[in-house]
Design an enzyme around this catalytic site. Structure first.
Site, short mmCIF file in Angstrom:
data_model
loop_
_atom_site.label_atom_id
_atom_site.label_comp_id
_atom_site.label_asym_id
_atom_site.label_seq_id
_atom_site.Cartn_x
_atom_site.Cartn_y
_atom_site.Cartn_z
N LYS A 209 71.01 31.45 17.56
CA LYS A 209 69.98 31.75 16.93
C LYS A 209 69.15 30.38 17.15
O LYS A 209 67.79 30.71 17.04
CB LYS A 209 70.22 31.51 15.23
CG LYS A 209 69.20 31.51 14.47
CD LYS A 209 68.32 32.55 14.45
CE LYS A 209 67.10 32.69 13.42
NZ LYS A 209 66.18 33.87 13.51
N LYS A 278 62.63 22.30 10.71
CA LYS A 278 63.96 22.28 10.53
C LYS A 278 65.08 22.89 11.60
O LYS A 278 65.91 22.31 12.26
CB LYS A 278 64.19 22.95 9.14
CG LYS A 278 65.75 22.80 8.78
CD LYS A 278 66.57 24.04 8.95
CE LYS A 278 66.19 25.33 8.32
NZ LYS A 278 66.78 26.63 9.10
#
Length: 343
Positions: A209, A278
């Site tokens: 991911k 993030k």
């Protein structure tokens, strides 16, 4: 038997192939229904993505217990569909065989599992926790080892696509899990994902991911800088788009990204700059741990760092172009219906 636009299969093999394809594309309904009758599902994280995922789980026959939140609309919707609300993560765990988490990142996941009233206090031996967040793989592997000691399996199944696909049940999922655990959770994931890739063992889903987001957010940074430079040299966004769109450099990500700059559509790609920053920080950590130079990843992270620092934190990724333009003395703030937009 022919698969339209792809290939033909000899008639003798058609029945066997149809069964195989039904499993590949998530249509093994008998398996799904059997699992739905047996497994009780928990869900924590009713945000932009989580609400749609949870809706599909309960709509497709699973008993669902969820943790409510301050925004009552998702909770009220799920309760209206037959799901049960719990007051704590521990209560969700106690009522469930498989618990899905869909929150911002590792810090939140760790608190949900380890904190007071958390999942760890209520999970039964043999349960499974599935983290659909985009999390730090180092944290994922540590949590998996910690839960394994008390007989709990841990799966990472991060998502790709948008809240629209979450609601429709057509998300992409990249899953990290041992084979037997993947086989157990796959029918539940099939309720909300149209494409499921078993990428490897626990931790590999989150690793993949981060790589996926590195590519997509790298595109976003390149598009933003290119648009700013284009405007600076006298090429407007519509003229820029007239060359890229329908050419070799076009893609679905480009099309949703450009809807903010061209049309002022702030909801075209609802993924926040804060989450992008993030994820790129997690990527930097993963690259450092692997001992690989990651200069493009750091450049992409720095592009988002500026937008994140100046705010607002909840601006979406396509608005990076507006920020990059402003830094360079270029106005890329779009208009909609003749009205100049604001971030």
């Amino acid at each position: 038997m022919c698969i339209v636009g792809q290939y033909c299969i000899p008639q003798a093999h058609a029945a066997r192939t149809a069964a195989q394809l039904s499993i590949i594309f998530g249509q093994d309904e008998t398996h799904m229904n059997t699992t739905a009758a047996r497994e009780k599902i928990g869900f924590i994280g009713l945000g932009l993505m989580g609400h749609g995922i949870a809706k599909n789980i309960v709509d497709k026959g699973y008993a669902l217990t969820f943790l409510g939140r301050k925004n009552r609309k998702p909770a009220e919707d799920l309760a209206g569909r037959g799901a049960t609300e719990a007051a704590t993560s521990r209560e969700v765990a106690a009522a469930s065989d498989i618990v899905f988490i869909c929150v911002t990142g590792s810090r939140e996941v760790e608190a949900i599992i380890r904190g007071p009233g958390g999942l760890k206090e209520g999970l039964k031996k043999g349960a499974v926790v599935v983290d659909c967040s985009t999390s730090d793989p180092v944290s994922t592997v540590a949590l998996a080892a910690e839960l394994k000691e008390i007989g709990i399996d841990y799966v990472d199944a991060p998502l790709s696509r948008t809240p629209k696909e979450a609601w429709e049940g057509t998300l992409d999922a990249m899953v990290g899990a041992p084979d037997a655990v993947f086989a157990r959770v796959k029918p539940v994931i099939e309720t909300w994902a149209g494409r499921i890739v078993h990428i490897g063992d626990t931790g590999d889903g989150h690793r993949m991911k981060l790589l996926n987001n590195f590519i997509s957010l790298g595109y976003a940074a390149i598009y933003s800088e290119a648009l700013a430079l284009a405007e600076k040299v006298g090429i407007s966004p519509p003229r820029f788009d007239s060359v890229i769109r329908n050419g070799r450099m076009d893609c679905p990500f480009y099309q949703t990204f450009m809807r903010w700059t061209l049309e002022g559509d702030r909801d075209a790609h609802k993924f926040t700059v804060a989450n992008a920053f993030k994820d790129l920080t997690y990527l930097e950590s993963m690259a450092g741990a692997a001992g690989i130079a990651n200069p493009l990843g750091n450049a992409t992270k720095n592009a988002f760092a500026g937008a994140f620092a100046t705010g607002p934190a909840e601006q979406f990724v396509p608005m990076l172009a507006t920020h990059i333009g402003k830094v360079n003395g270029v106005d890329l703030m779009p208009s909609k219906d003749g009205v100049k937009q604001k971030i």
